[in-house]
Design a protein around this motif. Structure first.
Motif, PDB file in Angstrom:
ATOM      1  N   UNK A 181      -7.278   1.119   0.764  1.00 45.89           N
ATOM      2  CA  UNK A 181      -7.126  -0.212   1.348  1.00 45.89           C
ATOM      3  C   UNK A 181      -6.183  -0.088   2.536  1.00 45.89           C
ATOM      4  N   UNK A 182      -6.422  -0.901   3.567  1.00 47.83           N
ATOM      5  CA  UNK A 182      -5.532  -0.914   4.725  1.00 47.83           C
ATOM      6  C   UNK A 182      -4.962  -2.323   4.885  1.00 47.83           C
ATOM      7  N   UNK A 183      -3.652  -2.407   5.031  1.00 55.10           N
ATOM      8  CA  UNK A 183      -2.971  -3.670   5.325  1.00 55.10           C
ATOM      9  C   UNK A 183      -2.648  -3.683   6.812  1.00 55.10           C
ATOM     10  N   UNK A 184      -2.973  -4.788   7.486  1.00 55.26           N
ATOM     11  CA  UNK A 184      -2.698  -4.913   8.913  1.00 55.26           C
ATOM     12  C   UNK A 184      -1.936  -6.218   9.157  1.00 55.26           C
ATOM     13  N   UNK A 226      -5.884  -6.378  -4.484  1.00 49.62           N
ATOM     14  CA  UNK A 226      -4.549  -5.831  -4.256  1.00 49.62           C
ATOM     15  C   UNK A 226      -3.763  -6.807  -3.385  1.00 49.62           C
ATOM     16  N   UNK A 227      -2.487  -6.937  -3.677  1.00 51.02           N
ATOM     17  CA  UNK A 227      -1.654  -7.860  -2.906  1.00 51.02           C
ATOM     18  C   UNK A 227      -0.366  -7.161  -2.469  1.00 51.02           C
ATOM     19  N   UNK A 228       0.449  -7.900  -1.747  1.00 49.09           N
ATOM     20  CA  UNK A 228       1.689  -7.332  -1.217  1.00 49.09           C
ATOM     21  C   UNK A 228       2.646  -6.884  -2.316  1.00 49.09           C
ATOM     22  N   UNK A 229       2.664  -7.604  -3.435  1.00 52.25           N
ATOM     23  CA  UNK A 229       3.588  -7.247  -4.525  1.00 52.25           C
ATOM     24  C   UNK A 229       3.267  -5.874  -5.108  1.00 52.25           C
ATOM     25  N   UNK A 230       1.984  -5.570  -5.244  1.00 49.81           N
ATOM     26  CA  UNK A 230       1.598  -4.285  -5.825  1.00 49.81           C
ATOM     27  C   UNK A 230       1.767  -3.133  -4.841  1.00 49.81           C
ATOM     28  N   UNK A 231       1.920  -3.452  -3.577  1.00 50.67           N
ATOM     29  CA  UNK A 231       2.052  -2.442  -2.530  1.00 50.67           C
ATOM     30  C   UNK A 231       3.273  -1.545  -2.750  1.00 50.67           C
ATOM     31  N   UNK A 232       4.324  -2.126  -3.267  1.00 50.94           N
ATOM     32  CA  UNK A 232       5.584  -1.403  -3.470  1.00 50.94           C
ATOM     33  C   UNK A 232       5.407  -0.162  -4.352  1.00 50.94           C
TER      34      UNK A 232
END
Length: 81
Positions: A29-32, A1-7
């Motif tokens: 998943x956790x983004x920090x 998973x990456x930042x683009x799919x986060x949206x």
């Protein structure tokens, strides 16, 4: 998973919400953000590791906030199952 799919993912933004999701076993998943203060992120990191939830580190809070389509920086974002 990456930042683009986060949206497009179902997520919660912020430390308290992420802690709740982790405790309820709802986080996938956790983004920090690495520029967030350690006292803010430390508990989430520990809970993530205890629950075997992947952690993805992002360089800047501003970058993480933008990826969530909000106008302010975000220290922590948890993607929900």
């Amino acid at each position: 998973m990456d930042l683009q799919s986060l949206r497009n993912e179902k997520k919660v933004i912020g430390t308290k919400q992420a802690i709740r999701a982790l405790k309820e076993n709802k986080a996938k998943v956790v983004f920090i953000a690495q520029d967030a203060e350690k006292h803010v992120t430390k508990h989430v990191e520990e809970l993530s590791k205890q629950n075997n939830v992947d952690i993805i580190y992002v360089d800047f809070m501003e970058e993480l906030g933008r990826s969530c389509n909000i106008q302010v920086g975000a220290a922590i974002v948890a993607v929900l199952k």
